[in-house]
Design a protein around this motif. Structure first.
Motif, short mmCIF file in Angstrom:
data_model
loop_
_atom_site.label_atom_id
_atom_site.label_comp_id
_atom_site.label_asym_id
_atom_site.label_seq_id
_atom_site.Cartn_x
_atom_site.Cartn_y
_atom_site.Cartn_z
N GLU A 23 42.52 -7.12 -10.58
CA GLU A 23 41.71 -8.05 -9.78
C GLU A 23 40.38 -8.33 -10.47
O GLU A 23 39.90 -9.46 -10.46
CB GLU A 23 41.48 -7.49 -8.38
CG GLU A 23 42.71 -7.50 -7.51
CD GLU A 23 42.53 -6.73 -6.22
OE1 GLU A 23 43.10 -7.15 -5.22
OE2 GLU A 23 41.83 -5.69 -6.23
N ALA A 24 39.79 -7.30 -11.09
CA ALA A 24 38.53 -7.49 -11.80
C ALA A 24 38.71 -8.43 -12.98
O ALA A 24 37.88 -9.30 -13.23
CB ALA A 24 37.97 -6.14 -12.25
N ARG A 25 39.81 -8.27 -13.73
CA ARG A 25 40.08 -9.17 -14.85
C ARG A 25 40.30 -10.60 -14.37
O ARG A 25 39.84 -11.56 -14.98
CB ARG A 25 41.28 -8.68 -15.65
CG ARG A 25 40.95 -7.47 -16.50
CD ARG A 25 42.01 -7.20 -17.55
NE ARG A 25 41.54 -6.15 -18.44
CZ ARG A 25 42.02 -4.93 -18.46
NH1 ARG A 25 43.00 -4.58 -17.66
NH2 ARG A 25 41.52 -4.03 -19.29
N ALA A 26 41.01 -10.74 -13.25
CA ALA A 26 41.23 -12.07 -12.69
C ALA A 26 39.90 -12.68 -12.23
O ALA A 26 39.66 -13.87 -12.44
CB ALA A 26 42.21 -12.00 -11.52
N ALA A 27 39.03 -11.86 -11.65
CA ALA A 27 37.72 -12.35 -11.20
C ALA A 27 36.88 -12.82 -12.39
O ALA A 27 36.20 -13.85 -12.31
CB ALA A 27 36.99 -11.26 -10.42
#
Length: 68
Positions: free
Chosen positions: A30-34
Motif C-alpha cells: 500500500e505504501a508503494r502504491a501511495a
C-alpha cells in the motif's frame, strides 16, 4: 480503467487477508502504491503537485528496496 490504475489496485488488493486490527497503518504494498499515486498527482502540475512530489519523495526514501 487505465494501466496505472490497474497496477496500483493490484498492489493494494494483493494484501493477504488477515486480522485487519493487527495490520500496520499501511502495508508495504500500500505504501508503494501511495508513492506511485503521489508521483502521478505531482506530475500534473496542478494545485498540491509540489506537496505530492515532496511527500512521495519522503515516503520513497523510507521504503526498503523492492525485491525481484
Amino acid at each position: 480503467m487505465s494501466d496505472i490504475d490497474d497496477r496500483l489496485l493490484a498492489l493494494v488488493d494483493s494484501v493477504v487477508d488477515c486480522d485487519e486490527q493487527r495490520l500496520p497503518l499501511l502495508t508495504l504494498r500500500e505504501a508503494r502504491a501511495a508513492v506511485e499515486l503521489l508521483q502521478l498527482l505531482g506530475s500534473g502540475g496542478g494545485e498540491g503537485a509540489y506537496a505530492a512530489r515532496h511527500l512521495a519523495g519522503n515516503m520513497a526514501r523510507r521504503l526498503p528496496p523492492e525485491e525481484c
